[in-house]
Design a protein around this motif. Structure first.
Motif, mmCIF file in Angstrom:
data_model
loop_
_atom_site.group_PDB
_atom_site.id
_atom_site.type_symbol
_atom_site.label_atom_id
_atom_site.label_comp_id
_atom_site.label_asym_id
_atom_site.label_seq_id
_atom_site.Cartn_x
_atom_site.Cartn_y
_atom_site.Cartn_z
ATOM 1 N N ALA A 81 0.848 -1.183 0.000
ATOM 2 C CA ALA A 81 0.000 0.000 0.000
ATOM 3 C C ALA A 81 0.886 1.236 0.000
ATOM 4 C CB ALA A 81 -0.905 -0.005 1.228
ATOM 5 N N VAL A 82 0.710 2.100 -0.982
ATOM 6 C CA VAL A 82 1.466 3.340 -1.067
ATOM 7 C C VAL A 82 0.587 4.456 -0.514
ATOM 8 C CG1 VAL A 82 2.637 4.965 -2.594
ATOM 9 C CG2 VAL A 82 2.733 2.501 -3.069
ATOM 10 N N ALA A 83 1.133 5.240 0.413
ATOM 11 C CA ALA A 83 0.343 6.278 1.069
ATOM 12 C C ALA A 83 1.155 7.560 1.185
ATOM 13 C CB ALA A 83 -0.098 5.812 2.458
ATOM 14 N N LEU A 156 2.569 5.242 12.451
ATOM 15 C CA LEU A 156 1.604 6.037 11.686
ATOM 16 C C LEU A 156 0.323 6.235 12.473
ATOM 17 C CD1 LEU A 156 0.752 7.303 8.908
ATOM 18 C CD2 LEU A 156 -0.098 5.024 8.297
ATOM 19 N N GLY A 157 -0.081 7.475 12.662
ATOM 20 C CA GLY A 157 -1.394 7.770 13.196
ATOM 21 C C GLY A 157 -2.372 7.924 12.044
ATOM 22 N N VAL A 158 -3.450 7.141 12.061
ATOM 23 C CA VAL A 158 -4.420 7.161 10.963
ATOM 24 C C VAL A 158 -5.633 7.955 11.398
ATOM 25 C CG1 VAL A 158 -5.670 5.793 9.266
ATOM 26 C CG2 VAL A 158 -3.616 4.854 10.332
ATOM 27 N N THR A 159 -5.845 9.102 10.751
ATOM 28 C CA THR A 159 -6.931 9.999 11.122
ATOM 29 C C THR A 159 -8.077 9.917 10.120
ATOM 30 O OG1 THR A 159 -5.849 11.840 9.975
ATOM 31 C CG2 THR A 159 -5.364 11.562 12.323
ATOM 32 N N GLN A 160 -9.195 10.538 10.469
ATOM 33 C CA GLN A 160 -10.412 10.364 9.696
ATOM 34 C C GLN A 160 -10.400 11.080 8.348
ATOM 35 O OE1 GLN A 160 -12.709 8.296 10.111
ATOM 36 N NE2 GLN A 160 -14.610 9.036 9.199
ATOM 37 N N GLY A 161 -9.866 12.314 8.310
ATOM 38 C CA GLY A 161 -9.918 13.065 7.065
ATOM 39 C C GLY A 161 -11.357 13.403 6.671
ATOM 40 N N LEU A 180 4.313 9.749 12.041
ATOM 41 C CA LEU A 180 3.688 10.079 10.762
ATOM 42 C C LEU A 180 2.182 10.177 10.951
ATOM 43 C CD1 LEU A 180 5.499 7.519 8.400
ATOM 44 C CD2 LEU A 180 6.102 9.925 8.734
ATOM 45 N N VAL A 181 1.509 10.872 10.035
ATOM 46 C CA VAL A 181 0.057 10.943 10.069
ATOM 47 C C VAL A 181 -0.483 10.757 8.652
ATOM 48 C CG1 VAL A 181 0.084 13.485 9.914
ATOM 49 C CG2 VAL A 181 -1.958 12.306 10.781
ATOM 50 N N GLY A 182 -1.495 9.901 8.527
ATOM 51 C CA GLY A 182 -2.143 9.648 7.241
ATOM 52 C C GLY A 182 -3.610 9.325 7.457
ATOM 53 N N MET A 183 -4.312 8.952 6.367
ATOM 54 C CA MET A 183 -5.769 8.804 6.472
ATOM 55 C C MET A 183 -6.318 7.483 5.931
ATOM 56 S SD MET A 183 -6.917 12.612 5.206
ATOM 57 C CE MET A 183 -6.211 14.094 5.914
ATOM 58 N N THR A 184 -5.479 6.611 5.366
ATOM 59 C CA THR A 184 -6.052 5.485 4.622
ATOM 60 C C THR A 184 -5.573 4.098 5.045
ATOM 61 O OG1 THR A 184 -4.348 5.735 2.911
ATOM 62 C CG2 THR A 184 -6.446 6.867 2.541
#
Length: 246
Positions: A81-83, A156-161, A180-184
């Motif tokens: 998975a590329v993010a 990675l912290g995964v947030t709602q977006g 890190l922070v991302g959404m997916t």
């Protein structure tokens, strides 16, 4: 077979040939877009654009269950998975790549399991670690062989977006241990584990997270995305060839 989940640009990379396009139905509805079988680097992989054709699906609207199930139907057993993510810690910085080691899930309201009482059986998967260690090691080895440096201890912290985070939210994530922070990545990673797929996230840092630096976040994304994705493509090219022969 390798499956790549990412942005909409992989099929436009020089040297990549689309040899098949497959539209699939799943018990959980339609995937984000038809899957494409690509020939690249003397190997093949399946590619699925996570946000749909034209990058139209917000992170909380992606049908993660359909995407993972579709890849499994196609014979995929390993998923990269590329993010695109934001950097909370000083390293990795914009343009750098990270092979995510762990995560914290801050999302809500997403269909996060195949165990819905109807189409999927109840599973209590082990999720420590959330990413397959052997598969991560293979990705890291390919990166080393093609000369692309990777940070391998990122959280990675995964947030709602789809909105970006506030500075206070980023401070909270930093206190929780996120770099890190991302959404997916969630529930994608958990669904892959439920489906028995080896899963790893290759993150390209495209901006400093809110409150960690001055200036426009969107300007930072524009400045670093191209260089970061060029590095991603080098890793993918090496990985597709190596995986197809495995």
């Amino acid at each position: 077979m390798l499956g790549v989940i990412g942005g909409t640009g992989l099929n436009q990379v020089e040297g990549v040939e689309i040899i098949e396009t497959r539209s699939l139905s799943t018990p959980w509805g339609q995937p984000s877009a038809p899957a494409q079988r690509l020939r690249w680097a003397q190997g093949e992989c399946w590619f699925l654009p996570r946000h749909g054709e034209g990058h139209t699906l917000a992170p909380h609207r992606i049908n993660y269950r359909a995407n993972i199930h579709a890849l499994r139907l196609l014979g995929v057993r390993r998923v990269l998975a590329v993010a695109a993510v934001g950097g909370i810690a000083p390293s990795p910085g914009p343009g750098d790549l990270a092979l995510v080691e762990d995560l914290i899930d801050y999302t809500w309201g997403r269909a996060h399991s195949f165990a819905d009482g109807l189409a999927g059986p109840l599973q209590h998967i082990e999720f420590a670690p959330p990413f397959d260690p052997a598969w991560r090691a293979q990705v890291a080895d390919c990166a080393t062989r093609c000369g692309v440096p990777l940070v391998t201890d990122a959280v990675l912290g995964v947030t709602q977006g789809p909105r970006l985070e506030t500075a206070a939210e980023i401070r909270r994530l930093a206190k929780d241990g996120c770099t890190l922070v991302g959404m997916t990545t969630m529930p994608e990673a958990a669904l892959a584990k439920e489906a028995g797929l080896s899963y790893a996230t290759l993150a390209v840092v495209v901006n400093p997270a809110a409150g960690t630096t001055d200036g426009s976040i969107h300007a930072a994304i524009e400045a670093s995305l191209g260089a970061g994705m060029a590095q991603v493509h080098r890793v993918l090219e090496a990985l597709v060839g190596a995986t197809d022969q495995a």
